[in-house]
Motif scaffolding. Sequence first.
Motif, PDB file in Angstrom:
ATOM      1  N   LEU A  70     -44.250 -28.976  84.042  1.00 44.81           N
ATOM      2  CA  LEU A  70     -45.170 -27.440  83.124  1.00 44.81           C
ATOM      3  C   LEU A  70     -44.262 -26.960  83.967  1.00 44.81           C
ATOM      4  N   GLN A  71     -43.021 -26.532  84.802  1.00 47.91           N
ATOM      5  CA  GLN A  71     -41.884 -25.352  85.117  1.00 47.91           C
ATOM      6  C   GLN A  71     -41.114 -25.907  84.925  1.00 47.91           C
ATOM      7  N   GLU A  72     -40.756 -27.624  84.416  1.00 49.95           N
ATOM      8  CA  GLU A  72     -40.100 -28.067  83.755  1.00 49.95           C
ATOM      9  C   GLU A  72     -39.671 -28.017  82.548  1.00 49.95           C
ATOM     10  N   LEU A  73     -40.816 -28.218  81.764  1.00 49.17           N
ATOM     11  CA  LEU A  73     -40.508 -28.006  80.315  1.00 49.17           C
ATOM     12  C   LEU A  73     -41.101 -26.266  79.823  1.00 49.17           C
ATOM     13  N   CYS A  74     -41.278 -25.738  80.829  1.00 47.25           N
ATOM     14  CA  CYS A  74     -41.218 -24.042  80.149  1.00 47.25           C
ATOM     15  C   CYS A  74     -39.549 -24.076  80.758  1.00 47.25           C
ATOM     16  N   PHE A  75     -39.003 -24.470  81.699  1.00 44.52           N
ATOM     17  CA  PHE A  75     -37.383 -24.430  81.871  1.00 44.52           C
ATOM     18  C   PHE A  75     -36.095 -25.061  80.800  1.00 44.52           C
ATOM     19  N   GLU A  76     -37.065 -26.473  80.092  1.00 47.43           N
ATOM     20  CA  GLU A  76     -36.163 -26.791  79.117  1.00 47.43           C
ATOM     21  C   GLU A  76     -36.726 -25.785  77.452  1.00 47.43           C
ATOM     22  N   TYR A  77     -37.759 -25.936  77.552  1.00 47.26           N
ATOM     23  CA  TYR A  77     -37.562 -24.885  75.932  1.00 47.26           C
ATOM     24  C   TYR A  77     -37.560 -23.276  76.564  1.00 47.26           C
ATOM     25  N   GLY A  78     -37.361 -22.795  77.136  1.00 40.33           N
ATOM     26  CA  GLY A  78     -37.361 -20.914  77.398  1.00 40.33           C
ATOM     27  C   GLY A  78     -38.180 -20.383  77.253  1.00 40.33           C
ATOM     28  N   ARG A 114     -42.881 -24.550  72.184  1.00 35.36           N
ATOM     29  CA  ARG A 114     -42.754 -23.412  72.097  1.00 35.36           C
ATOM     30  C   ARG A 114     -44.111 -22.982  72.718  1.00 35.36           C
ATOM     31  N   ASN A 115     -44.781 -22.800  71.702  1.00 35.16           N
ATOM     32  CA  ASN A 115     -46.324 -21.895  71.158  1.00 35.16           C
ATOM     33  C   ASN A 115     -46.927 -22.698  72.290  1.00 35.16           C
ATOM     34  N   ILE A 116     -46.490 -24.212  72.073  1.00 34.45           N
ATOM     35  CA  ILE A 116     -47.640 -24.481  73.103  1.00 34.45           C
ATOM     36  C   ILE A 116     -47.614 -24.197  74.657  1.00 34.45           C
ATOM     37  N   LEU A 117     -46.540 -24.602  75.448  1.00 37.48           N
ATOM     38  CA  LEU A 117     -46.222 -24.463  76.063  1.00 37.48           C
ATOM     39  C   LEU A 117     -46.912 -22.443  76.494  1.00 37.48           C
ATOM     40  N   ASP A 118     -46.807 -21.603  75.592  1.00 35.39           N
ATOM     41  CA  ASP A 118     -47.414 -20.070  76.250  1.00 35.39           C
ATOM     42  C   ASP A 118     -48.272 -19.898  75.977  1.00 35.39           C
ATOM     43  N   MET A 119     -49.066 -20.612  75.085  1.00 29.64           N
ATOM     44  CA  MET A 119     -50.480 -20.901  75.479  1.00 29.64           C
ATOM     45  C   MET A 119     -51.101 -21.169  76.966  1.00 29.64           C
ATOM     46  N   LEU A 120     -50.566 -22.393  77.101  1.00 29.06           N
ATOM     47  CA  LEU A 120     -51.087 -22.619  78.416  1.00 29.06           C
ATOM     48  C   LEU A 120     -50.947 -21.960  79.595  1.00 29.06           C
ATOM     49  N   LEU A 121     -49.645 -20.895  79.651  1.00 31.79           N
ATOM     50  CA  LEU A 121     -49.232 -20.188  81.182  1.00 31.79           C
ATOM     51  C   LEU A 121     -50.301 -19.050  80.608  1.00 31.79           C
ATOM     52  N   SER A 122     -50.852 -18.832  79.231  1.00 32.98           N
ATOM     53  CA  SER A 122     -51.333 -17.347  78.682  1.00 32.98           C
ATOM     54  C   SER A 122     -52.798 -17.905  80.122  1.00 32.98           C
ATOM     55  N   PRO A 135     -41.906 -35.294  75.240  1.00 34.26           N
ATOM     56  CA  PRO A 135     -42.045 -34.968  75.631  1.00 34.26           C
ATOM     57  C   PRO A 135     -43.561 -34.490  75.618  1.00 34.26           C
ATOM     58  N   THR A 136     -44.580 -35.316  77.111  1.00 39.47           N
ATOM     59  CA  THR A 136     -46.015 -35.365  77.312  1.00 39.47           C
ATOM     60  C   THR A 136     -46.326 -34.389  78.648  1.00 39.47           C
ATOM     61  N   LEU A 137     -47.682 -33.948  77.964  1.00 36.83           N
ATOM     62  CA  LEU A 137     -48.323 -33.630  79.731  1.00 36.83           C
ATOM     63  C   LEU A 137     -49.311 -33.999  80.156  1.00 36.83           C
ATOM     64  N   CYS A 138     -50.055 -34.976  79.158  1.00 38.66           N
ATOM     65  CA  CYS A 138     -51.511 -35.555  79.626  1.00 38.66           C
ATOM     66  C   CYS A 138     -51.777 -37.283  79.102  1.00 38.66           C
ATOM     67  N   TYR A 139     -50.675 -37.582  78.356  1.00 36.85           N
ATOM     68  CA  TYR A 139     -50.119 -39.005  78.338  1.00 36.85           C
ATOM     69  C   TYR A 139     -50.308 -40.177  79.632  1.00 36.85           C
ATOM     70  N   THR A 174     -39.581 -37.134  62.455  1.00 34.83           N
ATOM     71  CA  THR A 174     -38.208 -36.643  62.823  1.00 34.83           C
ATOM     72  C   THR A 174     -38.612 -35.740  64.961  1.00 34.83           C
ATOM     73  N   THR A 175     -38.446 -35.560  65.904  1.00 32.26           N
ATOM     74  CA  THR A 175     -38.423 -35.599  67.562  1.00 32.26           C
ATOM     75  C   THR A 175     -38.175 -34.220  68.113  1.00 32.26           C
ATOM     76  N   ASN A 176     -36.920 -33.972  67.551  1.00 32.95           N
ATOM     77  CA  ASN A 176     -36.757 -32.840  68.356  1.00 32.95           C
ATOM     78  C   ASN A 176     -35.880 -31.292  66.818  1.00 32.95           C
ATOM     79  N   SER A 177     -36.642 -31.356  65.747  1.00 35.73           N
ATOM     80  CA  SER A 177     -36.250 -30.326  65.053  1.00 35.73           C
ATOM     81  C   SER A 177     -36.664 -29.197  65.861  1.00 35.73           C
ATOM     82  N   GLU A 178     -36.038 -27.670  64.894  1.00 30.21           N
ATOM     83  CA  GLU A 178     -36.448 -26.760  65.576  1.00 30.21           C
ATOM     84  C   GLU A 178     -38.307 -26.291  65.180  1.00 30.21           C
ATOM     85  N   LYS A 179     -37.946 -26.504  63.585  1.00 33.19           N
ATOM     86  CA  LYS A 179     -39.771 -26.981  63.828  1.00 33.19           C
ATOM     87  C   LYS A 179     -40.610 -27.428  64.673  1.00 33.19           C
TER      88      LYS A 179
END
Length: 267
Positions: free
Chosen positions: A111-119, A86-94, A31-35, A75-80
């Motif tokens: 942004l809405q799409e990624l927030c939905f994907e990452y809960g 998720r933390n990045i999206l959390d900060m963007l929504l702040s 996933p990207t937002l600025c690229y 590794t592109t999709n580990s829990e880490k």
Amino acid sequence: MVKLTIDGIQVEAEKGTSVLHAAESVGIKIPTLCYIKDLLPDGSCRMCMVEIESRGRTKMETACTAQVSEGLVVTTNSEKVRNARRNILDMLLSNHKTDCFSCPSNGDCKLQELCFEYGIERTTYSGEQTELPIDDSNKFFTYNPNLCILCHRCVNTCHKVVGRGAIDTMERGFDSAIGTPFHIDWADTNCESCGNCVQACPTGALTMKRRKNYRKYQIDKKVLTTCPHCATGCQYYLLVKDNRIVDVEGANGASNKGLLCVKGRSA
């Protein structure tokens, strides 16, 4: 050519290729937002964070800026990785208004799409949000800085793709916003209202004024055609709702590569 491993898949890529492009070559989506394709990476949104192991050390890097090298293990999709995103999206929504129902880009927002994907439903950070005036001076589009995530896609499009340079990132820190030189109205700059910045925006910060008449999910069909306003041969999609043309969207034609002028987009 170098060999590396991405999510367990053996990949061969040319030296200097980004990890993002190498992953795309084997069907792995990061996933990207600025690229923006074909531009040097901005690396401002941090959404493309991945784990990269090299010489026994593992670190988090942005896939758009990290380059492939021999023996990398990515590794592109580990829990880490997912927690980092998720933390990045959390900060963007702040510092982002979440009244999505009233937003013209509801249903068509990256942004809405990624927030939905990452809960991510709401931010965990409480505090002040910026309250900046909306610039409605342009005839064709509106800029709402309170919906902006400072991904710089609009600025990079205007400067490096269109070559106009009508807007830039103004101020610093909490007061940062996309703006015009000397804070003059958008309509009074050298902006030619091509709207390519609007098409590049991943949120509802930049929207065509005609978007108030429809939502993207109401579009019945998209019809590929050629712009009739000059002999350049730019291609675009006509967006049709209830058998009426409500908007156009730049297509990746041979002569325009997704760009349009003000006539093509708004005439």
